[in-house]
Design a protein around this motif. Structure first.
Motif: not given
Ligand code: SF4
Length: 299
Positions: A57-68
């Motif tokens: 996701i970082r490579e695709r430019g996403y900034r973060g994620l929610l770990v659940s």
């Protein structure tokens, strides 16, 4: 987790995916959720899967994620084996928000070590809701203590209060607001019990609108930290969003087109952040929360 698109304002939900470290499994099976929420998350059931997903996701430019993830029988999301993986996600430049469930001192220290950007932590003050809805054999004090541990160990935390958790009935929310106010948290997120298809409470009713508004007013009056209206709420009840605007809430997750119309009709400037609703604390670090308006006393 939620499909969101308001073409008129050219906004859509993107850029902040949620992952489940337990896949679709949860041992608690709370009656309001029944692990249904996990089905909408990307399963990452080992630390290396989590890191691999983070890199993608970082490579695709996403900034973060929610770990659940789902919880064990004691109401804890088992993140202990993921501390190094979370550190790795931080190294590659992702913001990491996390659902933890109950936290003791040991777990609070681990979260600090992992360097998470925000813990999303439910505060539950109704003993009946804990027993009947969350299937847990613990007390509100365990929730309060967990929050205290997080704050004491300087872990950024956005407590969540679920209005009407006990099948839509008032569930000691004002007490939860007082606890949050007394611990001095980074933010508060108000969410509202919403009957969800496929759960034992699918035919229950959401809490009365007046009661939701009362909790929001009380919270805004007692808490100076940034506040947001979270993503879980009955979307059809527009008064909740209008009230959040009138009370000077700092954020609304997935605002409806009506809410955006209302905001613009009042000439209020807004920004869209493609992140989870607790991120308002993150973005408000450098801005002061607005002064809470003067309100009549809560009866
Ligand atoms: S612990 Fe979390 S995932 Fe499991 S049923 Fe309860 S709310 Fe849903």
């Amino acid at each position: 987790m939620i499909h969101y698109l308001i073409p008129v304002y050219n906004v859509e939900g993107k850029d902040f995916p949620a992952v489940s470290i337990t896949g679709s499994k949860c041992k608690l099976m709370c009656k309001h959720c029944y692990a249904r929420i996990l089905q909408r998350m990307k399963p990452t059931e080992t630390p290396s899967e989590l890191v691999e997903f983070g890199r993608k996701i970082r490579e695709r430019g996403y900034r973060g994620l929610l770990v659940s993830g789902g919880s064990d029988e004691k109401g804890r999301v088992p993140f202990e084996d993921y501390v190094d993986a979370i550190k790795e996600l931080k190294k590659i430049g992702l913001k990491v928000f996390i659902h933890t469930g109950l936290v003791d001192e040991q777990r609070a220290k681990l979260l600090k070590k992992a360097g998470v950007d925000m813990v999303l932590y439910d505060i539950v003050s109704s003993q009946e809701a804990i027993r009947k809805i969350l299937n847990l054999n613990c007390s509100p004090k365990d929730y309060w203590k967990g929050l205290k541990h997080l704050v004491e160990h300087k872990v950024p935390v956005a407590p969540h209060i679920v209005v009407g958790l006990n099948e839509g009935k008032p569930s000691e929310e004002l007490k939860s607001v007082n606890i949050v106010a007394s611990t001095g948290c980074n933010a508060l997120v108000i969410v509202v019990f919403t009957p969800y298809p496929g759960t034992p409470l699918e035919n229950a009713q959401p809490p009365p609108v007046n009661y939701i508004l009362k909790v929001m007013e009380y919270a805004r009056r007692k808490i100076s930290a940034p506040m947001s209206l979270g993503c879980m709420r009955p979307r059809q009840i527009r008064e909740i969003e209008y009230k959040a605007v009138d009370l000077g809430f700092n954020g609304i997750a997935f605002p409806s087109q009506d809410a955006l119309n209302y905001i613009t009709s009042k000439n209020i400037k807004y920004e869209i952040h493609y992140e989870c609703c607790a991120s308002i604390a993150y973005h408000s670090k450098h801005t002061k929360a607005p002064q809470a308006p003067k309100l009549s006393p809560v009866p």
